[in-house]
Design an enzyme around this catalytic site. Structure first.
Site, PDB file in Angstrom:
ATOM      1  N   ARG A  16       0.797  -1.225   0.000  1.00  0.00           N
ATOM      2  CA  ARG A  16       0.000   0.000   0.000  1.00  0.00           C
ATOM      3  C   ARG A  16       0.833   1.280   0.000  1.00  0.00           C
ATOM      4  O   ARG A  16       0.481   2.261  -0.631  1.00  0.00           O
ATOM      5  CB  ARG A  16      -0.871   0.036   1.258  1.00  0.00           C
ATOM      6  CG  ARG A  16      -2.195  -0.605   1.027  1.00  0.00           C
ATOM      7  CD  ARG A  16      -3.054  -0.499   2.271  1.00  0.00           C
ATOM      8  NE  ARG A  16      -4.298  -1.210   2.024  1.00  0.00           N
ATOM      9  CZ  ARG A  16      -5.345  -0.693   1.409  1.00  0.00           C
ATOM     10  NH1 ARG A  16      -5.320   0.552   0.967  1.00  0.00           N
ATOM     11  NH2 ARG A  16      -6.434  -1.404   1.201  1.00  0.00           N
ATOM     12  N   HIS A  46       5.076 -23.714   6.294  1.00  0.00           N
ATOM     13  CA  HIS A  46       6.532 -23.623   6.144  1.00  0.00           C
ATOM     14  C   HIS A  46       7.267 -24.802   6.790  1.00  0.00           C
ATOM     15  O   HIS A  46       8.416 -25.071   6.471  1.00  0.00           O
ATOM     16  CB  HIS A  46       7.072 -22.265   6.633  1.00  0.00           C
ATOM     17  CG  HIS A  46       7.201 -22.124   8.112  1.00  0.00           C
ATOM     18  ND1 HIS A  46       6.179 -21.704   8.910  1.00  0.00           N
ATOM     19  CD2 HIS A  46       8.247 -22.347   8.955  1.00  0.00           C
ATOM     20  CE1 HIS A  46       6.587 -21.660  10.170  1.00  0.00           C
ATOM     21  NE2 HIS A  46       7.841 -22.053  10.225  1.00  0.00           N
ATOM     22  N   GLU A  58       8.437 -23.388  22.115  1.00  0.00           N
ATOM     23  CA  GLU A  58       9.018 -22.072  21.789  1.00  0.00           C
ATOM     24  C   GLU A  58       9.251 -21.303  23.083  1.00  0.00           C
ATOM     25  O   GLU A  58       8.422 -21.383  24.001  1.00  0.00           O
ATOM     26  CB  GLU A  58       8.063 -21.276  20.908  1.00  0.00           C
ATOM     27  CG  GLU A  58       7.820 -21.897  19.561  1.00  0.00           C
ATOM     28  CD  GLU A  58       6.987 -20.973  18.689  1.00  0.00           C
ATOM     29  OE1 GLU A  58       7.583 -20.181  17.966  1.00  0.00           O
ATOM     30  OE2 GLU A  58       5.751 -21.040  18.771  1.00  0.00           O
ATOM     31  N   HIS A  71       1.034 -27.011  11.266  1.00  0.00           N
ATOM     32  CA  HIS A  71       2.376 -27.600  11.360  1.00  0.00           C
ATOM     33  C   HIS A  71       2.369 -28.987  12.007  1.00  0.00           C
ATOM     34  O   HIS A  71       2.974 -29.924  11.510  1.00  0.00           O
ATOM     35  CB  HIS A  71       3.306 -26.703  12.173  1.00  0.00           C
ATOM     36  CG  HIS A  71       3.367 -25.280  11.689  1.00  0.00           C
ATOM     37  ND1 HIS A  71       3.319 -24.950  10.361  1.00  0.00           N
ATOM     38  CD2 HIS A  71       3.474 -24.099  12.351  1.00  0.00           C
ATOM     39  CE1 HIS A  71       3.397 -23.630  10.225  1.00  0.00           C
ATOM     40  NE2 HIS A  71       3.484 -23.094  11.422  1.00  0.00           N
TER      41      HIS A  71
HETATM   42  C1  BG6 Z   1       4.167 -19.776  12.723  1.00  0.00           C
HETATM   43  C2  BG6 Z   1       3.316 -19.423  13.899  1.00  0.00           C
HETATM   44  O1  BG6 Z   1       3.428 -20.423  11.729  1.00  0.00           O
HETATM   45  O2  BG6 Z   1       5.219 -20.661  13.156  1.00  0.00           O
HETATM   46  C3  BG6 Z   1       4.141 -18.798  14.999  1.00  0.00           C
HETATM   47  O3  BG6 Z   1       2.315 -18.506  13.465  1.00  0.00           O
HETATM   48  C4  BG6 Z   1       5.314 -19.677  15.364  1.00  0.00           C
HETATM   49  O4  BG6 Z   1       3.342 -18.533  16.156  1.00  0.00           O
HETATM   50  C5  BG6 Z   1       6.084 -20.097  14.122  1.00  0.00           C
HETATM   51  O5  BG6 Z   1       6.151 -18.933  16.242  1.00  0.00           O
HETATM   52  C6  BG6 Z   1       7.131 -21.136  14.480  1.00  0.00           C
HETATM   53  O6  BG6 Z   1       7.927 -21.415  13.361  1.00  0.00           O
HETATM   54  P1  BG6 Z   1       9.387 -22.013  13.526  1.00  0.00           P
HETATM   55  O7  BG6 Z   1       9.819 -22.299  12.140  1.00  0.00           O
HETATM   56  O8  BG6 Z   1      10.213 -20.961  14.214  1.00  0.00           O
HETATM   57  O9  BG6 Z   1       9.248 -23.230  14.381  1.00  0.00           O
END
Ligand code: BG6
Length: 485
Positions: free
Chosen positions: A42, A169, A207, A231
């Site tokens: 934007r 991812h 985490e 995930h």
């Molecule tokens: C993301 C989540 O998809 O994955 C986050 O939205 C999370 O909350 C992250 O911290 C963790 O990814 P990774 O690759 O650091 O384990």
């Protein structure tokens, strides 16, 4: 010619992950020669200012990895362009279409998912959804099955399923792909990969970070929708799926969907026994005092920052083998691992030393290290009258064969995924029916949680969740892997 358009090109995901990934692909000579990369967002910004911002972000990351190259940057810079757009307006997207020109256009939507439906509709009207074009969608798409379908229906009006790349991812992580190699590139594991030999499976994504600035987003989703729906269920699928006939996108995804369909639904009555919700309160994280979740925003919330679940897969291979999953913020370690716990010996001939034989365990570690290790029993060296045993860890990782070689740089998961999306390979992307099945299973958990009985339990920041998470396993005579067993 080919173009990659990054909608939200000046945002956090683009600057922190996507553009550094593109830099590394450039560095390694993997980007198609004729690819242009166009940031679209934007804010009114000149190309020069945008490129300067991209450089700042890419350079600091690459220098930290000892991978900065002026030549690679110059090549990337030459591809970069920027255009200020209102991505929800077809009129505003027309100049973007002109910049893209002829050839395949891959559009990455690194913007709020609440805009996806309007953006794809505008893209279609502006000619950015032609038969060869592709769209890449970041999670979360929706916050339940219904909202997922609303968004995805709009996507399906503009693009065919073959043109849609839903990112998770985790599927781009090296060790996750290595799991496929381990299972299907060796003969020794597959005969044991079932309820005859495996006692249970654990999937942990720990985490240390809190929610912090992401509070407004996170509070709407919680750990169940933010991590488990995508995930963790993807990891579960890769562990549990049947061997696909080949590695074609649909062969792999067909097998994953079958696993999701076999997940036993969790009823309201069951939820108390097989699920745990937690929320962190003030404590200590990495040696520093930290606030509780509610205090971070000064609001009272019933959103979970921790979830542990026992999943059962009702099929021949896995009947009777629980899959325990747990994930949370503000846990003691950043640790992501899959533990395959094999059964105990049917009979021990070493029983004059009770307890010295521990069952084999395969640990697939994704973070902080990328490692696969198998614990096996070994004789302690020595002349003891009674044979003494000890577990030893066999590392099955890269580097074990050639200890002098420099380990490869740890890649950003998006490098693999961007490369695949540009090549039109959707193996590591989530198909619509997969996402729907995952939402279906997760929705009945969140529905079961409605009501006072399922308010999240407190856990002190810096601990492994509420005590109920340990009880979930204790009740079945099992324990979470601590890494020190
Ligand atoms: C993301 C989540 O998809 O994955 C986050 O939205 C999370 O909350 C992250 O911290 C963790 O990814 P990774 O690759 O650091 O384990």
């Amino acid at each position: 010619m080919a173009a990659l358009v990054l909608f939200g090109g000046g945002g956090d995901l683009a600057l922190r992950m996507l553009l550094p990934s593109l830099y590394y692909l450039e560095h390694d000579g993997l980007l198609p020669d004729d690819l242009k990369i166009i940031g679209a967002a934007r804010s009114e910004e000149s190309r020069e200012d945008y490129v300067a911002r991209v450089r700042q972000s890419v350079e600091s990351k690459a220098k930290a990895d000892d991978a900065w190259s002026d030549a690679a940057w110059s090549k990337l810079e030459a591809r970069l362009d920027y255009l200020a757009v209102d991505a929800t307006s077809a009129e505003s997207l027309k100049p973007l279409k002109d910049k893209v020109g002829p050839g395949t256009c891959t559009s990455f939507l690194a913007v709020s998912p609440s805009l996806y439906a309007r953006i794809v509709t505008a893209m279609r009207a502006a000619g950015l959804a032609e038969a060869d074009d592709r769209v890449v969608l970041e999670k979360p798409v929706g916050r339940d099955l219904e909202t997922f379908r609303e968004i995805d229906d709009a996507v399906a009006d503009a693009f065919s399923e073959l043109q849609v790349f839903r990112i998770d991812h985790y599927l781009g992580k090296e060790t996750v792909q290595n799991l496929i190699a381990l299972r299907f590139g060796n003969t020794i594991f597959e005969p044991l990969w079932n309820n005859l030999s495996i006692d249970h499976v654990q999937i942990t994504v720990g985490e240390t970070v809190g929610v912090g600035d992401r509070w407004p987003y996170y509070d709407e989703y919680g750990a169940l929708r933010d991590m488990l729906q995508n995930h963790m269920l993807q990891l579960l699928c890769l562990v549990a799926m049947e061997p696909p006939s080949d590695l074609e996108p649909d062969s792999v995804r067909n097998e994953k969907v079958k696993v999701l369909r076999s997940l036993r639904p969790i009823t309201h009555d069951e939820a108390e026994r097989v699920t745990v919700r937690g929320q962190y309160v003030a404590g200590t994280s990495e040696g520093q005092p930290v606030k509780g979740y509610d205090e971070e925003r000064g609001l009272d919330s019933d959103t979970e920052t921790f979830v542990a679940i026992r999943a059962d897969i009702d099929n021949w291979r896995w009947a009777g083998v629980p899959f325990f999953m747990r994930t949370g913020k503000r846990l003691p370690e950043k640790r992501t691992e899959i533990v395959i716990q094999f059964k105990a010996l049917p009979h021990s001939i070493f029983d004059n030393d009770r307890g010295q034989v521990t069952a084999n365990r395969l640990v697939i570690e994704l973070q902080p290290e990328e490692d696969i290790s198998l614990s096996v029993m070994n004789k302690k060296p020595g002349l003891d009258q009674r044979m003494q045993l000890q577990p030893i860890q066999m590392s099955l990782s890269w580097g074990q064969n050639d200890k002098s070689a420099k380990p490869p740089r740890r890649r950003i998961a998006y490098e693999r995924l961007l490369l695949d999306a540009l090549a039109g390979d959707s193996t590591l992307f989530v198909r619509r029916d997969e996402a729907e099945q995952a939402w279906k299973w997760v929705d009945q958990v969140s529905e079961a949680w409605e009501g006072a009985a399922f308010k999240p339990r407190d856990y002190v920041a810096g601990t492994w969740g509420p005590p109920e998470a340990d009880l979930l396993l204790d009740r079945t005579g099992r324990r979470w892997n601590t890494g020190n067993d």
